[in-house]
Design an enzyme around this catalytic site. Structure first.
Site, mmCIF file in Angstrom:
data_model
loop_
_atom_site.group_PDB
_atom_site.id
_atom_site.type_symbol
_atom_site.label_atom_id
_atom_site.label_comp_id
_atom_site.label_asym_id
_atom_site.label_seq_id
_atom_site.Cartn_x
_atom_site.Cartn_y
_atom_site.Cartn_z
ATOM 1 N N GLY A 103 11.937 8.153 9.631
ATOM 2 C CA GLY A 103 12.888 7.123 9.954
ATOM 3 C C GLY A 103 13.178 6.144 8.806
ATOM 4 N N GLU A 106 14.919 7.580 5.995
ATOM 5 C CA GLU A 106 16.249 7.815 6.370
ATOM 6 C C GLU A 106 16.886 6.450 6.404
ATOM 7 O OE1 GLU A 106 16.191 11.499 9.252
ATOM 8 O OE2 GLU A 106 14.835 9.922 9.902
ATOM 9 N N GLU A 126 8.206 14.635 9.493
ATOM 10 C CA GLU A 126 8.425 15.070 10.839
ATOM 11 C C GLU A 126 8.201 16.580 10.957
ATOM 12 O OE1 GLU A 126 11.539 11.850 9.893
ATOM 13 O OE2 GLU A 126 10.515 13.645 9.169
#
Length: 698
Positions: A103, A106, A126
């Site tokens: 994240g 991201e 992930e």
């Protein structure tokens, strides 16, 4: 923490600074995403703000999501930080140091620009916890850098160094020195430029056949796993769907995985590897001796691998051997190993030269006297090791730490050869020592807490996973493995073939079957261990088939024959009719009836005996936690990570069912299958094996 605590907003010279401050690694825990949204909104609403910077406090940018939140019931806010950052009407610069993972990356991809310090690393790891990126990473990264490099990053989960990220186009600029100051200056420079939004880019163009090729490439490594295939499907969606539809497809594929057995097991393994570093029975804040230089005694395969492990971590190493010939051969092997890495491209020549320069061959014990620690790696015989430790006791400086790379020998007997047993501990590397992650730290009766703490710290410093073991025959890892090894050999006596057992374990997820591993390691190593145990215990159950193979010269790959036959220059194992003949011959001599085995019986005979032994070790306090044993099996024995580990896997069967099977085999096969009292207790209470702890931690 409140949102104000974890995300700060301030304005400096027309630039809004959004600082994520959620120690230790700025994970996207509770309040962080909401805090970023609120900060972006403040910057957009403030006419004095021309552009913004997103930066992390402390040692990282944003190191990913809070993994503890996966698999739990949680509400998805109407606007996430991703939406706010990419939807900002003013440019946002991501200023990356430390890690921008999952994240974190991201969020950075949702910013208009990205800058980083050269030491930073980025990635979407992930898949390593059984899921795929869920914040648009599978849709934005392919649009930014192309589907081929995005596939490689997402399916491997690797951490990409900032210079490579710059070359790929993930990072726009590398900056030295003061990151905050550089980010503010960069933001001023782009404040009036048009906004850049990856989400507004068209689907990524893909070459024909790359997705099918990617599926074939991962087939062996991703056996029995779904996350890598979902990752490929998500990237493929980025090449054929508009952005919003691609995001919806990513969400669907993520949802298939989040609560899967695979993802739960991998999350468990992730946390188990962090828990294993903790030794609650040691005093807190104990002063730990610094290890700045290491000596290794023994230049054989293990000693050379240990020296490489230290040099790889930047530690200077003095390498000593009683034989000048063995020392020269060991150095040549080290050089050859590094050269192979250079040839493969995993190491450059400059790094090879630097590491080789840290390994100094020496003659005589006096040459290592000033080292902070010494690791003995000589032949696995008590009298040989005691002789080495007498010499170490004689020459090593006061305060030096004396470690033994024994795999099974009593640490107290080794320490007894010195006048400083408090400075002695076991540091058991697993072969090949420069590759395998497990580092078993063995506590003797007189080992000082500071010695244990220093040994655990050394393991972590050289890139290993340090795990505690109490002193007993085989310690924790190898002792827990003894029933596995015993049963694999007894099943062969009873009629199972090595190739069936190997096939079952490879299908279960092991990279190699146990008999192929035996051949790789050398059958003579375990042969010597069995003879030692027989000398100590006349009732010790020997293994006549592998014993006969060794006595015939079939010592494994190095001899061209062991359980399998090997062609010259080829490590492929070939089933050998001669081995079948020996199996039948020995079974007939011993009066052992042979039969066929189902694959399920093979699997459970191998693993449940080890589970039973693990319960005994936890109750004895030799292993601190069931999760520690799982880590050892994952890192030392190749147990498939997506199954969590031995104890976690057994919870999937259920404690009562495990107990019933062990009890049935106890009636059939006798004392070696006697259920451990702790196993019976877990079954009676309906508990879980993964939660078991030693008495000193309860």
């Amino acid at each position: 923490m409140t949102e104000r605590d974890v995300v700060r907003f301030e304005v400096e010279d027309g630039i809004g600074i959004i600082t994520v401050d959620n120690p230790p690694v700025n994970a996207l825990g509770a309040g962080v995403s909401d805090g970023i949204v609120a900060a972006v909104d403040r910057g957009v609403a403030d006419p004095a703000v021309r552009a913004m910077v997103l930066i992390g406090a402390g040692r990282s940018f944003i190191a990913g999501a809070d993994i503890r939140r996966f698999g739990t019931k949680r509400e998805t806010p109407a606007r996430r930080s991703y939406d706010a950052l990419e939807g900002s009407t003013k440019p946002v610069v991501a200023a990356i140091h430390g890690y921008a993972l999952g994240g974190g990356l991201e969020n950075a991809l949702c910013c208009s620009w990205r800058i980083a310090v050269p030491a930073a690393k980025v990635g979407l790891p992930e898949v390593l916890i059984g899921i795929i990126p869920g914040g648009g990473g599978t849709q934005r990264l392919p649009r930014l850098i192309g589907p081929q490099p995005a596939l490689e990053m997402i399916t491997t989960g690797r951490h990409v160094p900032a210079p490579e990220a710059k070359a790929l186009g993930i990072v726009d600029e590398l900056v030295e020195g003061d990151l905050r100051g550089a980010a503010i200056a960069f933001a001023k420079g782009i404040a009036d430029k048009p906004l850049r939004r990856i989400g507004g880019m068209p689907p990524a163009a893909a070459e024909a056949g790359i997705f099918e090729a990617a599926r074939k490439a991962i087939a062996r490594k991703a056996r029995n796993q779904k996350a890598p295939y979902n990752a490929i499907a998500a990237v493929e969606a980025a090449t054929r769907l508009p952005f919003a539809e691609g995001i919806a497809e990513e969400k669907r594929l993520f949802g298939e995985l989040e609560n899967s057995d695979e993802a739960r097991a991998l999350r468990y393994a992730f946390f188990a590897e962090r828990e294993v570093a903790k030794l609650p029975h040691l005093p807190k804040d104990i002063p730990t001796p610094e290890i700045r230089s290491v000596a290794v005694v023994g230049a054989g395969t293990m000693g050379g691998g240990i020296a490489m492990s230290c040099a790889d971590a930047g530690l200077p190493v003095k390498l000593l051997d009683a034989s000048a010939e063995t020392l020269a051969r060991g150095l040549a092997r080290i050089r050859d190993n590094y050269a192979v890495s250079v040839k493969r491209g995993s190491l450059d020549q400059a790094a090879m030269d630097r590491r080789l320069s840290l390994i100094e061959p020496v003659e005589g014990y006096e040459a290592i006297a000033e080292c902070d620690a010494v690791i003995e790696a000589v032949f696995e015989q008590l009298d040989v090791k005691q002789g080495v430790f007498r010499e170490l006791d004689r020459v090593m400086k006061p305060g030096a730490l004396l470690f033994s790379n024994t795999s099974a020998i009593d640490i107290d007997k080794i320490a007894g050869a010195t006048q400083r047993p408090e400075a002695v501990a076991g540091t058991h590397f697993f072969a090949p020592a420069n590759v395998m992650k497990l580092f078993e730290v063995v506590e003797g009766t007189k080992t000082a807490p500071a010695t244990m703490a220093a040994a655990m710290k050394l393991g972590r410093a050289i890139g290993k996973i340090s795990a505690y073991a109490g002193n007993c025959d085989g310690f924790v890892a190898n002792r827990s493995r003894i029933p596995f090894t015993m049963e694999q050999n007894l099943m062969v006596e009873e009629g199972a073939l090595p190739e069936q057992i190997d096939r079952v374990m490879v299908e279960f997820g092991y990279p190699m079957g146990p008999f192929a591993v035996n051949d790789l390691s050398g059958l003579d190593v375990s042969y010597q261990t069995r003879r030692r145990r027989l000398a100590e215990d006349p009732n010790y159950r020997m293994l006549p088939i592998p014993d006969r193979l060794v006595e015939m010269g079939r010592k494994g790959q190095k001899a061209g024959a062991g359980w399998y036959r090997y062609d010259p220059g080829d490590r492929t194992p070939h089933p050998d009719p001669e081995v079948r003949r020996i199996i039948k011959e020995v079974a007939a001599e011993k009066g052992i009836a042979q039969r066929e085995f189902s694959d399920e019986e093979v699997l459970q005979r191998l693993l449940l005996g080890s589970l039973n032994e693990a319960c005994k070790m936890i109750e004895e306090g030799k292993a601190l936690r069931a999760s520690d044993i799982d880590v050892m099996w994952l890192s030392g024995f190749g147990f498939p990570r997506y199954r969590g580990g031995l104890m976690f896997w057994a919870d999937g069967i259920g404690a009562q069912a495990v107990y019933n099977q062990v009890a049935a085999w106890h009636q059939r096969y006798g004392a070696r299958w006697a259920p451990a009292p702790l196993l019976r207790q877990v079954a009676e209470q309906g508990g879980q094996f993964r939660e078991l702890k030693a008495p000193q931690l309860r």
